[in-house]
Design a protein around this motif. Structure first.
Motif: not given
Length: 304
Positions: A54-56, A63-64, A189-190, A68-69
């Motif tokens: 839920l945190g994600l 994140v979006l 992010l990872y 991808l960078t």
């Protein structure tokens, strides 16, 4: 001149408030996790999964936006190791909250910096020094006073927060290594992306309980507050030196005690107070030693 002084005052004040806010948010997270596991019967693995899943979702727009960078890395192995250590620490922490009262759990997890000192010596060969060894010995002694394993009613579940502290210390050491080549956005992010699937596998191993009713709302709150707490923590370290904000981090101890008392009626036992005082004192000793080292390094650099 007045405007400059005002701005220079505002940054430390904001950092202090952010650190206190992070501590309060984490205390509420711990209260929500304890209520959902200890009182409402949600398995700790499922509670941990839903908290971070839920945190994600809350953090997904960020994140979006990064795209991808932010996934470019030369250290995928270290990212994976960091995620594994963090997951084990999280699972042990939530399992501990399902077994022991919040005041005991939070005091014991504060031994994490002492595990960092040992790990830095073993894996990085860092010079520790007598002051830090003394602080480490004192910190673990304080933890033993709180645990009191010599008592007949000792519950081995009380060791889980200490184990969580050890694995979170490992996470901190890997993070330190990653910061040498990776930027903060990629590291964060990872961790967000890797935590959820690993937590999901562990939750499925215990049946993958989907919470409902009060338990669901508690875990939604835990997820939102987890993101908020991490944001405030980052903000605190951005606005002021770690040496300045670190003492405010120790406020998480009384904040968690307050949540435990008002939410569950949990009150610390007599052995808690001397043990907690030793742990906090040892942590402050490490912080002061770090300040002295930084001052010496700055002075040496200025002379060079």
């Amino acid at each position: 001149m007045t405007a400059t002084l005002s701005k220079s005052f505002q940054k430390p004040l904001l950092a202090a408030l952010a650190m206190v806010g992070a501590g309060a948010s984490f205390a509420l997270v711990n209260g929500a996790l304890q209520a959902s596991t200890m009182q409402l019967g949600v398995p700790s693995t499922s509670a941990a999964f839903w908290q971070y899943a839920l945190g994600l979702l809350v953090a997904l727009p960020w994140v979006l936006r990064r795209g991808l960078t932010a996934l470019k890395t030369r250290q995928i192995g270290l990212h994976l190791l960091r995620a594994v250590l963090a997951v084990i620490g999280i699972q042990m922490w939530v399992a501990g909250l399902a077994r022991v009262e919040i005041w005991q759990a939070i005091a014991l997890v504060m031994t994490s910096p002492f595990f960092v000192i040992i790990g830095a010596k073993l894996f990085f060969g860092e010079r520790v020094g007598a002051v830090r060894w003394l602080a480490t010995l004192a910190g673990f002694s304080g933890g033993m006073v709180i645990l009191a394993p010599w008592n007949n009613g000792f519950d081995w579940g009380a060791v889980l927060p200490v184990a969580a502290a050890a694995f979170w210390a490992g996470t901190s050491l890997v993070t330190k290594k990653l910061t040498q080549t990776e930027n903060a956005d990629s590291i964060t992010l990872y961790l967000l992306l890797l935590l959820t699937p690993v937590n999901a596998l562990l939750a499925l191993g215990e049946g993958g309980v989907v919470p409902s009713g009060a338990a669901l709302w508690l875990l939604v709150g835990a997820g939102v507050l987890t993101v908020l707490a991490n944001y405030l923590l980052t903000l605190a370290y951005q606005k002021a030196d770690a040496a300045f904000v670190q003492p405010f981090d120790h406020l998480k101890l009384p904040l968690n005690i307050a949540v435990g008392f008002f939410a569950f009626g949990f009150a610390p036992s007599g052995a808690f107070w001397p043990g907690a005082l030793v742990i906090v004192g040892a942590s402050l000793l490490v912080m002061l030693d770090e300040q002295k080292r930084a001052s010496r390094q700055s002075a040496a650099a200025a002379k060079a």
